[in-house]
Design a protein around this motif. Structure first.
Motif, PDB file in Angstrom:
ATOM      1  N   MET A 178     -26.365 -12.512  -0.134  1.00 54.85           N
ATOM      2  CA  MET A 178     -27.200 -13.443  -0.889  1.00 54.85           C
ATOM      3  C   MET A 178     -28.010 -12.671  -1.924  1.00 54.85           C
ATOM      4  N   SER A 179     -28.232 -13.292  -3.072  1.00 52.13           N
ATOM      5  CA  SER A 179     -28.989 -12.645  -4.146  1.00 52.13           C
ATOM      6  C   SER A 179     -30.473 -12.878  -4.003  1.00 52.13           C
ATOM      7  N   TRP A 180     -30.881 -13.773  -3.126  1.00 51.08           N
ATOM      8  CA  TRP A 180     -32.300 -14.087  -2.950  1.00 51.08           C
ATOM      9  C   TRP A 180     -32.654 -14.022  -1.480  1.00 51.08           C
ATOM     10  N   HIS A 181     -33.826 -13.436  -1.176  1.00 52.62           N
ATOM     11  CA  HIS A 181     -34.308 -13.349   0.188  1.00 52.62           C
ATOM     12  C   HIS A 181     -35.778 -13.715   0.229  1.00 52.62           C
ATOM     13  N   VAL A 182     -36.234 -14.142   1.394  1.00 49.92           N
ATOM     14  CA  VAL A 182     -37.640 -14.481   1.572  1.00 49.92           C
ATOM     15  C   VAL A 182     -38.472 -13.210   1.515  1.00 49.92           C
ATOM     16  N   THR A 183     -39.548 -13.220   0.744  1.00 51.60           N
ATOM     17  CA  THR A 183     -40.392 -12.031   0.610  1.00 51.60           C
ATOM     18  C   THR A 183     -41.124 -11.741   1.916  1.00 51.60           C
ATOM     19  N   GLU A 184     -41.599 -10.486   2.045  1.00 47.24           N
ATOM     20  CA  GLU A 184     -42.289 -10.091   3.270  1.00 47.24           C
ATOM     21  C   GLU A 184     -43.563 -10.896   3.473  1.00 47.24           C
ATOM     22  N   ASP A 185     -44.292 -11.140   2.383  1.00 52.51           N
ATOM     23  CA  ASP A 185     -45.532 -11.927   2.504  1.00 52.51           C
ATOM     24  C   ASP A 185     -45.222 -13.343   2.998  1.00 52.51           C
ATOM     25  N   ASP A 186     -44.161 -13.928   2.450  1.00 47.39           N
ATOM     26  CA  ASP A 186     -43.790 -15.276   2.885  1.00 47.39           C
ATOM     27  C   ASP A 186     -43.301 -15.282   4.324  1.00 47.39           C
ATOM     28  N   LEU A 187     -42.604 -14.205   4.732  1.00 51.37           N
ATOM     29  CA  LEU A 187     -42.141 -14.116   6.117  1.00 51.37           C
ATOM     30  C   LEU A 187     -43.331 -14.040   7.078  1.00 51.37           C
ATOM     31  N   ARG A 188     -44.349 -13.258   6.718  1.00 53.72           N
ATOM     32  CA  ARG A 188     -45.526 -13.166   7.581  1.00 53.72           C
ATOM     33  C   ARG A 188     -46.258 -14.515   7.641  1.00 53.72           C
ATOM     34  N   ALA A 189     -46.358 -15.182   6.498  1.00 60.17           N
ATOM     35  CA  ALA A 189     -46.994 -16.501   6.490  1.00 60.17           C
ATOM     36  C   ALA A 189     -46.181 -17.505   7.304  1.00 60.17           C
ATOM     37  N   TYR A 190     -44.868 -17.382   7.217  1.00 57.73           N
ATOM     38  CA  TYR A 190     -43.986 -18.256   8.000  1.00 57.73           C
ATOM     39  C   TYR A 190     -44.181 -18.020   9.490  1.00 57.73           C
ATOM     40  N   ALA A 191     -44.288 -16.754   9.881  1.00 56.11           N
ATOM     41  CA  ALA A 191     -44.461 -16.416  11.287  1.00 56.11           C
ATOM     42  C   ALA A 191     -45.802 -16.930  11.814  1.00 56.11           C
ATOM     43  N   ARG A 192     -46.823 -16.956  10.955  1.00 55.64           N
ATOM     44  CA  ARG A 192     -48.140 -17.448  11.372  1.00 55.64           C
ATOM     45  C   ARG A 192     -48.246 -18.970  11.274  1.00 55.64           C
ATOM     46  N   GLY A 193     -47.207 -19.618  10.740  1.00 56.68           N
ATOM     47  CA  GLY A 193     -47.257 -21.064  10.567  1.00 56.68           C
ATOM     48  C   GLY A 193     -48.099 -21.491   9.387  1.00 56.68           C
ATOM     49  N   GLU A 194     -48.298 -20.613   8.433  1.00 49.99           N
ATOM     50  CA  GLU A 194     -49.166 -20.888   7.293  1.00 49.99           C
ATOM     51  C   GLU A 194     -48.398 -21.148   6.004  1.00 49.99           C
ATOM     52  N   LEU A 195     -47.086 -21.045   6.051  1.00 51.10           N
ATOM     53  CA  LEU A 195     -46.296 -21.258   4.841  1.00 51.10           C
ATOM     54  C   LEU A 195     -46.180 -22.760   4.586  1.00 51.10           C
ATOM     55  N   SER A 196     -46.519 -23.174   3.380  1.00 49.89           N
ATOM     56  CA  SER A 196     -46.540 -24.605   3.053  1.00 49.89           C
ATOM     57  C   SER A 196     -45.334 -24.983   2.213  1.00 49.89           C
ATOM     58  N   PRO A 197     -44.956 -26.277   2.223  1.00 52.38           N
ATOM     59  CA  PRO A 197     -43.858 -26.761   1.377  1.00 52.38           C
ATOM     60  C   PRO A 197     -44.223 -26.547  -0.095  1.00 52.38           C
ATOM     61  N   PRO A 198     -43.218 -26.374  -0.960  1.00 55.54           N
ATOM     62  CA  PRO A 198     -41.766 -26.376  -0.689  1.00 55.54           C
ATOM     63  C   PRO A 198     -41.213 -25.029  -0.222  1.00 55.54           C
ATOM     64  N   LEU A 199     -42.077 -23.959  -0.228  1.00 55.23           N
ATOM     65  CA  LEU A 199     -41.593 -22.655   0.217  1.00 55.23           C
ATOM     66  C   LEU A 199     -41.141 -22.708   1.673  1.00 55.23           C
ATOM     67  N   LEU A 200     -41.828 -23.523   2.479  1.00 53.79           N
ATOM     68  CA  LEU A 200     -41.453 -23.646   3.886  1.00 53.79           C
ATOM     69  C   LEU A 200     -40.042 -24.191   4.018  1.00 53.79           C
ATOM     70  N   TRP A 201     -39.705 -25.213   3.231  1.00 55.54           N
ATOM     71  CA  TRP A 201     -38.374 -25.803   3.323  1.00 55.54           C
ATOM     72  C   TRP A 201     -37.306 -24.799   2.867  1.00 55.54           C
ATOM     73  N   SER A 202     -37.616 -24.068   1.806  1.00 55.84           N
ATOM     74  CA  SER A 202     -36.662 -23.062   1.309  1.00 55.84           C
ATOM     75  C   SER A 202     -36.457 -21.962   2.353  1.00 55.84           C
ATOM     76  N   ALA A 203     -37.565 -21.534   2.992  1.00 51.53           N
ATOM     77  CA  ALA A 203     -37.450 -20.487   4.005  1.00 51.53           C
ATOM     78  C   ALA A 203     -36.652 -20.978   5.201  1.00 51.53           C
ATOM     79  N   ASP A 204     -36.888 -22.228   5.634  1.00 55.37           N
ATOM     80  CA  ASP A 204     -36.120 -22.778   6.756  1.00 55.37           C
ATOM     81  C   ASP A 204     -34.628 -22.760   6.459  1.00 55.37           C
ATOM     82  N   THR A 205     -34.270 -23.254   5.288  1.00 55.96           N
ATOM     83  CA  THR A 205     -32.853 -23.313   4.910  1.00 55.96           C
ATOM     84  C   THR A 205     -32.254 -21.925   4.805  1.00 55.96           C
ATOM     85  N   HIS A 206     -33.001 -20.984   4.205  1.00 54.87           N
ATOM     86  CA  HIS A 206     -32.478 -19.633   4.004  1.00 54.87           C
ATOM     87  C   HIS A 206     -32.327 -18.890   5.327  1.00 54.87           C
TER      88      HIS A 206
END
Length: 275
Positions: A1-29
């Protein structure tokens, strides 16, 4: 894949702090990228990550609400109540089609010059039959789930009764409007219908969800036969549909409703097959 979730977004995702639409993109990816899942596992708490994936699986596996349920929610009905109404067994196309057919035949009989007594006699029985078919182990495919649910049995019964009455009374009301030249007398079935339904429900804790409404319906048939035998030749209206008969029906409905309220806790027990 040419695109990956950034480390900051991954940490926010792990803490449950990532908000849509980034959350939806991260879930799908993350569903298709092993590299990002590994990075996420290293960045977050494994227990919290497992819980997040369980929530996601539950959301994806949850049944989508149907049209009737979505309409109820839009009308302001609570989600759980709308789900209970949508799961009411009697609100199916077969029952509604049968009720419509019976009412159509009754109206046709009256419009061809015959007495409207058949319509007035049958209409009160339809909501009663619907209530009997919407509750109890004999007719309810969701009964076992209802038994173990935290919903009070009396509340479940009332929710389904309201649903059945709304459908049955609406159809009967439309059929009454089609009767030629009877005016308000075409709605003489309304109070008897409420009296029969309340009586059938009041008998349910002692007799069961089938025998109780059946006893009420049998009593109605006997009453009509007696009234027909006692009717004089010039009388067109049977006694239950006169002003006095309507008053008696209102009194019976009120009395049965009071008895039903007093017996409300018995709907969480087993009495003759009733919950």
């Amino acid at each position: 894949m040419s695109w990956h979730v950034t480390e900051d977004d991954l940490r926010a995702y792990a803490r449950g702090e990532l908000s849509p639409p980034l959350l939806w993109s991260a879930d799908t990816h993350l569903a298709g990228c092993a590299r990002c899942r590994a990075a996420l596992a290293a960045a977050g708490d494994p227990a919290a990550l497992d819980a997040a994936w369980e929530r996601l699986d539950a959301e994806l596996d949850a049944p989508r609400p149907r049209l009737f349920e979505r309409l109820l929610v839009r009308l302001g009905v609570a989600d759980h109540t709308a789900r209970l109404l949508a799961a009411t067994p009697v609100l199916r196309r077969s029952w509604l089609a049968a009720v419509t057919l019976v009412l159509a035949m009754s109206v046709l009989t009256a419009r061809t010059g015959h007495s409207d007594t058949f319509f007035l006699a049958v209409a009160p029985l339809l909501p009663l039959a619907g209530v009997a078919l919407s509750y109890g182990p004999a007719a309810d495919p969701t009964y076992e789930m209802a038994v173990v649910s935290p919903t009070h049995g009396f509340r479940l019964l009332l929710i389904r009764t309201v649903a059945v009455l709304a459908a049955g009374l609406a159809l009967s009301g439309l059929a009454g409007l089609a009767l030629p030249g009877f005016g308000l007398s075409a709605f003489g079935w309304l109070l008897p219908a409420l009296a029969l339904t309340a009586t059938g429900l009041a008998l349910t804790p002692g007799l069961g969800p089938v025998a109780g409404p059946s006893a009420a319906g049998a009593g109605w048939v006997v009453l009509l036969l007696v009234a027909g035998a006692a009717r004089e030749g010039g009388d067109r209206v049977l006694a239950p549909f006169t002003a006095a008969g309507q008053g008696v029906a209102a009194g019976v409905a009120g009395l049965a409703a009071g008895l039903l309220f007093l017996a409300r806790d018995r709907f969480d027990q087993s009495h003759g097959g009733a919950r």
